[in-house]
Design an enzyme around this catalytic site. Structure first.
Site, PDB file in Angstrom:
ATOM      1  CE  LYS A  73      -1.952  -1.209   3.921  1.00 28.41           C
ATOM      2  NZ  LYS A  73      -1.265  -2.480   4.219  1.00 28.41           N
ATOM      3  NE  ARG A  92      -4.680  -1.349   9.979  1.00 31.80           N
ATOM      4  CZ  ARG A  92      -3.595  -0.870   9.356  1.00 31.80           C
ATOM      5  NH1 ARG A  92      -3.590   0.337   8.854  1.00 31.80           N
ATOM      6  NH2 ARG A  92      -2.529  -1.629   9.237  1.00 31.80           N
ATOM      7  NE  ARG A 142       8.092  -2.722   6.544  1.00 34.57           N
ATOM      8  CZ  ARG A 142       6.822  -2.410   6.428  1.00 34.57           C
ATOM      9  NH1 ARG A 142       6.341  -2.004   5.287  1.00 34.57           N
ATOM     10  NH2 ARG A 142       6.021  -2.503   7.456  1.00 34.57           N
ATOM     11  NE  ARG A 201       6.104  -0.155  10.346  1.00 30.71           N
ATOM     12  CZ  ARG A 201       5.040  -0.281   9.568  1.00 30.71           C
ATOM     13  NH1 ARG A 201       5.011   0.264   8.361  1.00 30.71           N
ATOM     14  NH2 ARG A 201       3.985  -0.956   9.967  1.00 30.71           N
ATOM     15  NE  ARG A 213       2.050  -4.735  11.107  1.00 30.94           N
ATOM     16  CZ  ARG A 213       3.211  -4.483  10.489  1.00 30.94           C
ATOM     17  NH1 ARG A 213       4.363  -4.842  11.045  1.00 30.94           N
ATOM     18  NH2 ARG A 213       3.222  -3.864   9.332  1.00 30.94           N
TER      19      ARG A 213
HETATM   20  P1  AP5 Z   1       4.867  -1.580   1.854  1.00 27.36           P
HETATM   21  O1  AP5 Z   1       4.547  -0.763   0.664  1.00 27.36           O
HETATM   22  O2  AP5 Z   1       5.540  -0.932   3.023  1.00 27.36           O
HETATM   23  O3  AP5 Z   1       3.554  -2.343   2.333  1.00 27.36           O
HETATM   24  P2  AP5 Z   1       2.322  -1.799   3.174  1.00 27.36           P
HETATM   25  O4  AP5 Z   1       1.113  -2.509   2.646  1.00 27.36           O
HETATM   26  O5  AP5 Z   1       2.286  -0.308   3.166  1.00 27.36           O
HETATM   27  O6  AP5 Z   1       2.749  -2.392   4.570  1.00 27.36           O
HETATM   28  P3  AP5 Z   1       2.731  -1.798   6.027  1.00 27.36           P
HETATM   29  O7  AP5 Z   1       3.488  -2.796   6.860  1.00 27.36           O
HETATM   30  O8  AP5 Z   1       3.203  -0.388   6.071  1.00 27.36           O
HETATM   31  O9  AP5 Z   1       1.216  -1.890   6.315  1.00 27.36           O
HETATM   32  P4  AP5 Z   1       0.482  -1.991   7.638  1.00 27.36           P
HETATM   33  O10 AP5 Z   1      -0.908  -1.881   7.150  1.00 27.36           O
HETATM   34  O11 AP5 Z   1       0.745  -3.166   8.495  1.00 27.36           O
HETATM   35  O12 AP5 Z   1       1.115  -0.806   8.474  1.00 27.36           O
HETATM   36  P5  AP5 Z   1       0.574   0.609   8.894  1.00 27.36           P
HETATM   37  O13 AP5 Z   1       1.726   1.522   8.925  1.00 27.36           O
HETATM   38  O14 AP5 Z   1      -0.630   0.996   8.094  1.00 27.36           O
HETATM   39  O15 AP5 Z   1       5.737  -2.830   1.366  1.00 27.36           O
HETATM   40  C1  AP5 Z   1       6.305  -3.749   2.274  1.00 27.36           C
HETATM   41  C2  AP5 Z   1       7.661  -4.247   1.735  1.00 27.36           C
HETATM   42  O16 AP5 Z   1       7.451  -4.966   0.513  1.00 27.36           O
HETATM   43  C3  AP5 Z   1       8.638  -3.132   1.377  1.00 27.36           C
HETATM   44  O17 AP5 Z   1       9.940  -3.589   1.698  1.00 27.36           O
HETATM   45  C4  AP5 Z   1       8.470  -2.956  -0.131  1.00 27.36           C
HETATM   46  O18 AP5 Z   1       9.643  -2.463  -0.742  1.00 27.36           O
HETATM   47  C5  AP5 Z   1       8.150  -4.357  -0.567  1.00 27.36           C
HETATM   48  N1  AP5 Z   1       7.233  -4.427  -1.714  1.00 27.36           N
HETATM   49  C6  AP5 Z   1       6.135  -3.671  -1.927  1.00 27.36           C
HETATM   50  N2  AP5 Z   1       5.499  -4.035  -3.056  1.00 27.36           N
HETATM   51  C7  AP5 Z   1       6.235  -5.076  -3.563  1.00 27.36           C
HETATM   52  C8  AP5 Z   1       6.095  -5.895  -4.727  1.00 27.36           C
HETATM   53  N3  AP5 Z   1       5.055  -5.734  -5.580  1.00 27.36           N
HETATM   54  N4  AP5 Z   1       7.015  -6.862  -4.932  1.00 27.36           N
HETATM   55  C9  AP5 Z   1       8.063  -7.040  -4.070  1.00 27.36           C
HETATM   56  N5  AP5 Z   1       8.262  -6.279  -2.959  1.00 27.36           N
HETATM   57  C10 AP5 Z   1       7.347  -5.313  -2.701  1.00 27.36           C
HETATM   58  O19 AP5 Z   1       0.034   0.335  10.382  1.00 27.36           O
HETATM   59  C11 AP5 Z   1       0.922   0.053  11.450  1.00 27.36           C
HETATM   60  C12 AP5 Z   1       0.128  -0.039  12.747  1.00 27.36           C
HETATM   61  O20 AP5 Z   1      -0.485   1.251  13.026  1.00 27.36           O
HETATM   62  C13 AP5 Z   1      -1.052  -1.018  12.766  1.00 27.36           C
HETATM   63  O21 AP5 Z   1      -0.626  -2.341  13.073  1.00 27.36           O
HETATM   64  C14 AP5 Z   1      -1.950  -0.405  13.850  1.00 27.36           C
HETATM   65  O22 AP5 Z   1      -1.467  -0.690  15.135  1.00 27.36           O
HETATM   66  C15 AP5 Z   1      -1.793   1.093  13.591  1.00 27.36           C
HETATM   67  N6  AP5 Z   1      -2.770   1.610  12.637  1.00 27.36           N
HETATM   68  C16 AP5 Z   1      -2.507   2.180  11.418  1.00 27.36           C
HETATM   69  N7  AP5 Z   1      -3.640   2.548  10.803  1.00 27.36           N
HETATM   70  C17 AP5 Z   1      -4.656   2.218  11.646  1.00 27.36           C
HETATM   71  C18 AP5 Z   1      -6.072   2.336  11.557  1.00 27.36           C
HETATM   72  N8  AP5 Z   1      -6.676   2.861  10.461  1.00 27.36           N
HETATM   73  N9  AP5 Z   1      -6.812   1.868  12.590  1.00 27.36           N
HETATM   74  C19 AP5 Z   1      -6.230   1.357  13.698  1.00 27.36           C
HETATM   75  N10 AP5 Z   1      -4.893   1.193  13.846  1.00 27.36           N
HETATM   76  C20 AP5 Z   1      -4.117   1.636  12.815  1.00 27.36           C
END
Ligand code: AP5
Length: 214
Positions: free
Chosen positions: A13, A87, A126, A160, A171
């Protein structure tokens, strides 16, 4: 245009949101990034969110919905990419209200479809430059010169705290239990499009672009 990128942790994402910011001038609204900033700044929201995030659980709907409302007010008439929000069903309903209050509408919900087992390696490998944020990966993208950021030359890197395997599994369970069930909410409105998130980054970006230009 306003879109949601939906998918489990590591689906890509954030990667695709950054592409869309460059290619289309849209603005990435990542609740994960906003919460991590709040933790770094030691704000009241950050103090509440820190332990919850480190456990891989979800922060309260009220907190993240308020963060999104504030950021929407700050982006003027630019298109929004919702990354990691909504979410839960309550967040989806809150987003509808936040958008309609601002005369905006949702154009697409793009689900990145992925194989969860492959994602654990993507996430646990990562890391990023502590200075400029440039992304790296232990297996796929190491700095060209070991220990030196390709972009800014810094020698400091960070990971992270929630990117360890146990927390990633929590997660993912949270995603399956609370987030995937909101898809029907958008399917009823004909908004959902599916993209193969296991394809190379450029191919995923091209598939998303094809949806947005239809
Ligand atoms: P990346 O693009 O970073 O993936 P992502 O989907 O953004 O993953 P996140 O881990 O950031 O998502 P998340 O939803 O768990 O975390 P968030 O910060 O929202 O890609 C990942 C890796 O893969 C990278 O190394 C990239 O280079 C590689 N990659 C990407 N695409 C690729 C491809 N096609 N092929 C190969 N490699 C690839 O949330 C963190 C925490 O915050 C949550 O657990 C929760 O506690 C809290 N939180 C955040 N939002 C909310 C909400 N709305 N409600 C409640 N709690 C929340």
């Amino acid at each position: 245009m306003n879109i949601i990128l939906l998918g489990p942790p590591g689906a890509g994402k954030g990667t695709q949101a950054a592409r869309l910011e460059s290619s289309r001038g849209m603005i990435q609204l990542s609740t994960g990034d906003m919460l991590r900033q709040a933790v770094r700044d030691g704000t009241p929201v950050g103090l509440k969110a820190k332990a919850v995030m480190e456990a891989g659980e979800l922060v309260s709907d009220a907190i993240v919905s308020a963060l999104i409302g504030e950021r929407l007010d700050a982006i003027g008439d630019k298109g929004a990419i919702f990354d990691g929000f909504p979410r839960t069903r309550a967040q989806a309903e809150a987003l509808d209200l936040l958008l309609s209050e601002r005369g905006r509408k949702l154009d697409h919900v793009i689900e990145l479809q992925v194989n969860e087992d492959a994602l654990v390696e993507r996430i646990t490998g990562r890391f990023s430059c502590a200075s400029c944020g440039a992304p790296y990966h232990d297996a796929y993208k190491l700095p060209k010169l070991a220990g030196t950021c390709d972009v800014c030359g810094s020698h400091d890197f960070k990971r992270r705290p929630d990117d360890n395997e146990a927390t990633v599994r929590t997660r993912m369970a949270e995603y399956r239990a609370k987030t995937a069930p909101i898809l029907p909410y958008y399917e009823e409105r004909g908004l959902v499009r599916h993209v193969d998130g296991m394809a190379p980054v450029d191919e995923v970006a091209a598939a998303i672009e094809a949806i947005l230009t239809q």
